[in-house]
Structures are given as C-alpha cells and as structure tokens.
Scaffold this motif. Structure first.
Motif, mmCIF file in Angstrom:
data_model
loop_
_atom_site.group_PDB
_atom_site.id
_atom_site.type_symbol
_atom_site.label_atom_id
_atom_site.label_comp_id
_atom_site.label_asym_id
_atom_site.label_seq_id
_atom_site.Cartn_x
_atom_site.Cartn_y
_atom_site.Cartn_z
ATOM 1 N N GLU A 1 141.083 74.539 162.817
ATOM 2 C CA GLU A 1 141.236 73.297 162.048
ATOM 3 C C GLU A 1 142.267 73.480 160.939
ATOM 4 O O GLU A 1 143.045 72.572 160.634
ATOM 5 C CB GLU A 1 139.894 72.893 161.436
ATOM 6 N N LEU A 2 142.255 74.661 160.339
ATOM 7 C CA LEU A 2 143.216 74.927 159.256
ATOM 8 C C LEU A 2 144.643 74.858 159.787
ATOM 9 O O LEU A 2 145.532 74.277 159.158
ATOM 10 C CB LEU A 2 142.918 76.291 158.658
ATOM 11 N N LEU B 1 145.651 73.123 162.352
ATOM 12 C CA LEU B 1 145.977 71.713 162.624
ATOM 13 C C LEU B 1 146.351 71.000 161.327
ATOM 14 O O LEU B 1 147.274 70.178 161.289
ATOM 15 C CB LEU B 1 144.791 71.012 163.270
ATOM 16 N N ASN B 2 145.655 71.358 160.247
ATOM 17 C CA ASN B 2 145.971 70.721 158.974
ATOM 18 C C ASN B 2 147.365 71.079 158.489
ATOM 19 O O ASN B 2 148.078 70.231 157.958
ATOM 20 C CB ASN B 2 144.942 71.132 157.927
#
Lengths: 100, 174, 298
Positions: free
Chosen positions: A36-37, A39-40
């Motif tokens: 997720e990091l 993707l951020n």
C-alpha cells in the motif's frame, strides 16, 4: 513555489520504503501494508505530474489506483485470513508449502 | 515560501511515518504509521491543488482500507513479529536491487532538476471537473473498475468465509 | 500584514467560541434528554444540583475531571491514551466547516461566521468521521481484554458499514445544491416553495427518504439505542469503554457532530438559521432521540 522534482523525490522515498519493507518484514500483514505504501508513493507522483503538465488525467488515475488498491486489500486480507485459519501463523517464512 | 514550508513539514511527517512502518515490530503500530503517511500525503495533494483527490484519499485509504487492515489485525490478534534470518534471495538480489534502483532514480532526478516550479494549488481538481472527466473521457475504465470491485467483493466473501462442514446426506431408508 | 493578523485573531476567537458553545450545548442536550426520558418514565430525572438540575452537566464534568486517572497495568499504554484523543479530535474537527450565520463586518474586515469554508466541506466531514473509527477500534484493542476487543470490533464494523449509507444518502443533497461547500448548500435552501413552505432539502422531492436513511445511519454511527449492540451492557459490559476512565468522554463526542450535519444539509435556512436550527435540532433530538431511549426497553 516548489519544484515538481521535490514531490517526485518524496514519492521516490516512499516507494523505496515500501520496497524495503516488502523485503525485510516477516509478517504478512506488514508486507501487505508495504505494498500500500508503494501505491501511495506512485499516487503522489501521478498528482505531481498532473500539476506539471496541467492535465487532470493524472488526478483521475489516482482514483483508479485507489479502486485497485481497495479491491486488492479486500481480497488480500481475505487470503490472509484463510491462510491464518489453516496454518495458524502470520510469519511468511512458515508459509512455505503450496498445499494446505 | 508558505508552500515550501508546508511541503517540507508534511513531507518530513510522511517520511517519518514510512520509516516508522519499517521500524515497528507490532503490526498495529505499522498500520497506524501508515495512516499517518496517508493523511500527510492528503495534505501534499492539497498543496498541489488536488482537493478532491485529497478528500478521497482520506475517506478511502485512511478511512476504509486501513480500517480493514486494523480490523484484520485485531481479528487475528496478531502479536509482535518474530525475527527470523530472512530469505536469502532478498539479501542477495533485493537489497542491491533497491540500491541500484534508488541510484537510478536519484540520477534521473539530478539530471532533470529543471522541472518547473509550481505555485500553491497548481492544478485545482474540483469535484465537478474530475467528475466530468471521469464520466466522459474515462467512462470505459470507470465501468471496468466497477466490475473489478464486484469480483473483488465476491472473491473476498468466498475466501474469508469458513469452509462449510460437509452436510451429512441422510441415507434413504430402504 | 494587518489583514493576516486580523484573520488569525478572528479565527482563534471563532474557534474558541464555537467549541465552548458546542460543548455547552452538548452538555445541556444530555441534560434535556435525561430530563425528558425521566418524565416519560415517571421519574424526575436530574433535579438535585441547581434549579431543575440545571447544574448537573457541570457537576458531571467536575466529577469526570476529578476522577483518578487509572491505567490498568496490562493495557497497551500509548494507544490506550491516544484512542479517546483520536475520537474526540475527529468529532470536534468536523464542526470547523459548519456555517452558523451570515458574514459580518468588523473594523472593515469581512468575517464569515464559519471557521473555514472549504470547497470540499462535506467530504471533509465524511473523511474525518471515517478516521474517527480508529478511536473506537483502538480503544477496544488497546484495553487488552476480550470484552473490550469484541465491543470495539462490533462498534467499528457497525460504524464502517453505516458510513456507506450515510455517504450515499447525502448524494441527493449534493445533486440539488451542486456543491460540496456547506455554505453553498445552506444558501441553496433559502427561500420558500409556494411562498410558505421553507425551501429545505427535506421537502424537496423524495429527499425525506434520504433524510430518514441518514437519520438511521447516524443513530447507528453513534451507537444510539436501536443500534446499541456494540455497547451491549449485559454481555460486553459496555464494550470498548470498559476499562476506561473517561467513558462519558467518548459517549459524548460521537453524537454531537451528527445532528449538526443533518441540520445543515437538510434543513438549513439562510439568514437567521442559527436560532431555527438550534430549535429544530433540539425538538428533533427530543422527539425522536429521547423517545427512543424511553420507549425501547432494551
């Protein structure tokens, strides 16, 4: 006035943190969070490029990335729950068999 | 000036959260630092003018996806991570790979330092304009994502639901 | 420079005033509810402290402040302390975009009667409240007890799922007013239909259905009576605020924001809507909120 490259550097740092977390963490959930990091970090570069080229498509793409991330999170967490149910561990090193 | 100060402050919070995610042992601490990263990223989006993206970032990422993570951590009662020696592939290929990639990115950025400077709120992404773009130019991808989400919901339900104990078929009395 | 200084001073005054008024109003809404429910159930309600028990909220506040700050030994300390803070901060942040009057002119400067007017005000409220779920979830988890954990899981699951109803029921309002800014939403409801029906969104088309959905979702979000499964007092001993010193703290914070938003979104009126909204909110709170508590013997 801030150069766009600053934002890109920030997004690069976030992405690198995500990759490192993906490699060194041993808990499946934390590994998932590293994804997720990443993707951020990518999202930030999308928005920065949108500002650079004065085109809103970059911002629209962020929404698609978010949708994919949300779908990925729901399915991934379901897989994690299923794995935990059968193996009773969250340590990625002990999940080393393809069969249950 | 204000722009630069805000960028640096929230960028620092962002990076600190990301490093904390790596440093913490307990998954819940990692999840919360990821929430911090996402919230400060929303501020960075606001600085670039993407206000709708910032709001959706907070609602979807911080409010939904990460809540799901925290929820699963709580549900599985995940404890602190056990240290193991890690995989050898990660040591041999991964860390040099990350370093090489980082060097490459840094080199590209140093070569292209003449990127334009943007003012505060460079490209205002109002909900109206974003919506118009989403429903005209990006209509097909938008519809495809809805199917993707549907499939994801079904997959999650199938995967997470407990496998039903096999029903005993009552044998017919003969 | 003087402009900037004026802006900062005015903002600080507004913030202090709004928080003070809001917290007092919440305290007295709780008093009102206790009083009305008491009368419905044939008892007096708070009556000892001050005339009609009017000082009861102050006494409660003092009691909460003077209580011993007890932290059980087995809890996860940082989150145990941080969780109620998250909940309260999120609840209080969301009032920052709610308008409470027309702009006034002070010393030649225009001061809007709103802490800040954002283009994405409604989204900000939704976002902040969705972050508030962490307060509940972490409060349950950090107490390190099965009952608290179960209560926290139930409450956060309920809040996350009803958040969707909440957000979707606001879409009609957005379509009618064409903006996310709460000031514009309120302004779009000034005037009257046919000269006498106030032009509130609740009277517009089938919006009352959306209003009803919003109301029910708001009850669920704040874990009020028909939806108080998470706080089940018999089986979970009040769920996530088990083990917790300031349980009133959390219980207060959730319910105040909701009533404010619905009134801005569905029943705002333009110039003098402050008084009217307060009335409406009170009467509403009374006739539905209090009735629930009194008549559902759960």
């Amino acid at each position: 006035m801030v150069p766009i490259s600053y934002y890109l550097i920030l997004s690069g740092i976030l992405f690198a943190c995500g990759v490192i977390g993906f490699l060194i963490k041993r808990n499946i959930i934390t590994i998932f969070m590293s994804i997720e990091l990443m993707l951020n970090g990518v999202n930030l570069s999308f928005v920065a490029f949108a500002a650079q080229w004065h085109h809103l498509s970059g911002q629209v793409f962020v929404f698609f990335v978010m949708v994919v991330a949300a779908a990925e999170a729901s399915v991934g967490l379901a897989i994690i729950i299923a794995v935990f149910r059968t193996r009773e561990t969250l340590n990625i090193d002990q999940v080393n068999l393809l069969k249950l | 000036m204000l722009h630069l100060v805000l960028f640096l402050v929230f960028g620092a919070i962002c990076v600190a959260g990301a490093v904390n995610l790596l440093a913490q042992n307990h998954p819940i601490s990692s999840a919360l630092s990821l929430v911090v990263v996402m919230a400060s990223l929303a501020v960075e989006y606001l600085l670039l003018g993407a206000e709708f993206v910032a709001a959706v970032q907070v609602i979807v990422y911080a409010g939904a996806v990460m809540v799901l993570f925290v929820f699963v951590i709580m549900l599985l009662n995940a404890g602190a991570e056990e240290r193991t020696q890690g995989s050898r592939v990660a040591l041999v290929l991964g860390i040099p790979g990350v370093l090489a990639g980082g060097l490459l990115v840094a080199w590209v950025l140093v070569q292209r330092t003449n990127t334009p400077e943007v003012p505060l709120g460079a490209l205002p992404g109002f909900p109206k304009t974003i919506g118009a773009l989403l429903f005209h130019q990006f209509l097909l991808p938008f519809e495809v994502t809805s199917i993707l989400v549907l499939i994801a919901i079904m997959g999650a339900v199938v995967l997470a639901s407990r496998p039903e104990p096999k029903m005993k078929v009552p044998e017919k009395e003969s | 420079m003087s402009n900037l200084l004026f802006f900062i001073v005015a903002s600080i005054i507004k913030i202090v005033l709004v928080i003070f008024i809001l917290l007092t109003a919440v305290a007295y809404t709780v008093w009102l509810e206790r009083k009305v429910v008491g009368h419905m159930q044939n008892r007096w309600g708070p009556s000892r402290v001050g005339p009609f028990g009017l000082l009861q909220p102050a006494a409660d506040g003092i009691k909460f402040l003077m209580k011993e700050d007890l932290t059980p030994p087995h809890v996860y300390r940082p989150l145990f302390i941080a969780a109620p803070m998250i909940a309260v901060i999120c609840a209080l942040t969301s009032i920052s975009v709610i308008p409470f009057g027309n702009a006034i002119t002070v010393f030649g400067h225009i001061v809007p009667m709103q802490i800040t007017d954002l283009n994405i005000g409604l989204l900000l409220i939704l976002g902040v409240t969705s972050v508030g779920v962490y307060g509940v979830a972490l409060a349950g988890w950090s107490s390190n007890s099965k009952y608290s954990l179960l209560g926290g899981l139930r409450a956060s699951a309920q809040m996350v799922s009803y958040e969707i109803c909440l957000g979707l029921s606001l879409v009609g309002v957005l379509i009618v007013s064409g903006s996310f800014s709460l000031r514009e939403i309120v302004q779009s409801q000034s005037g009257h239909f046919f000269g006498f029906i106030p032009k509130w969104n609740i009277f517009y088309g089938c919006q009352f259905i959306a209003f009803f959905i919003y109301l029910m979702a708001a009850y669920a979000e704040t874990n009020r009576l028909p939806f108080d499964l998470p706080e089940a007092e018999t089986e979970l001993v009040a769920g996530y605020h088990d083990h917790r010193r300031l349980r009133g703290h959390r219980a207060l914070s959730g319910r105040l924001e909701r009533s404010d938003i619905w009134s801005a979104a569905f029943a705002g009126d333009s110039p003098d809507f402050l008084v009217r909204r307060k009335n409406l909110r009170f009467s509403f709170y009374l006739y539905l909120g209090a009735r629930h508590t009194a008549t559902f013997p759960l």
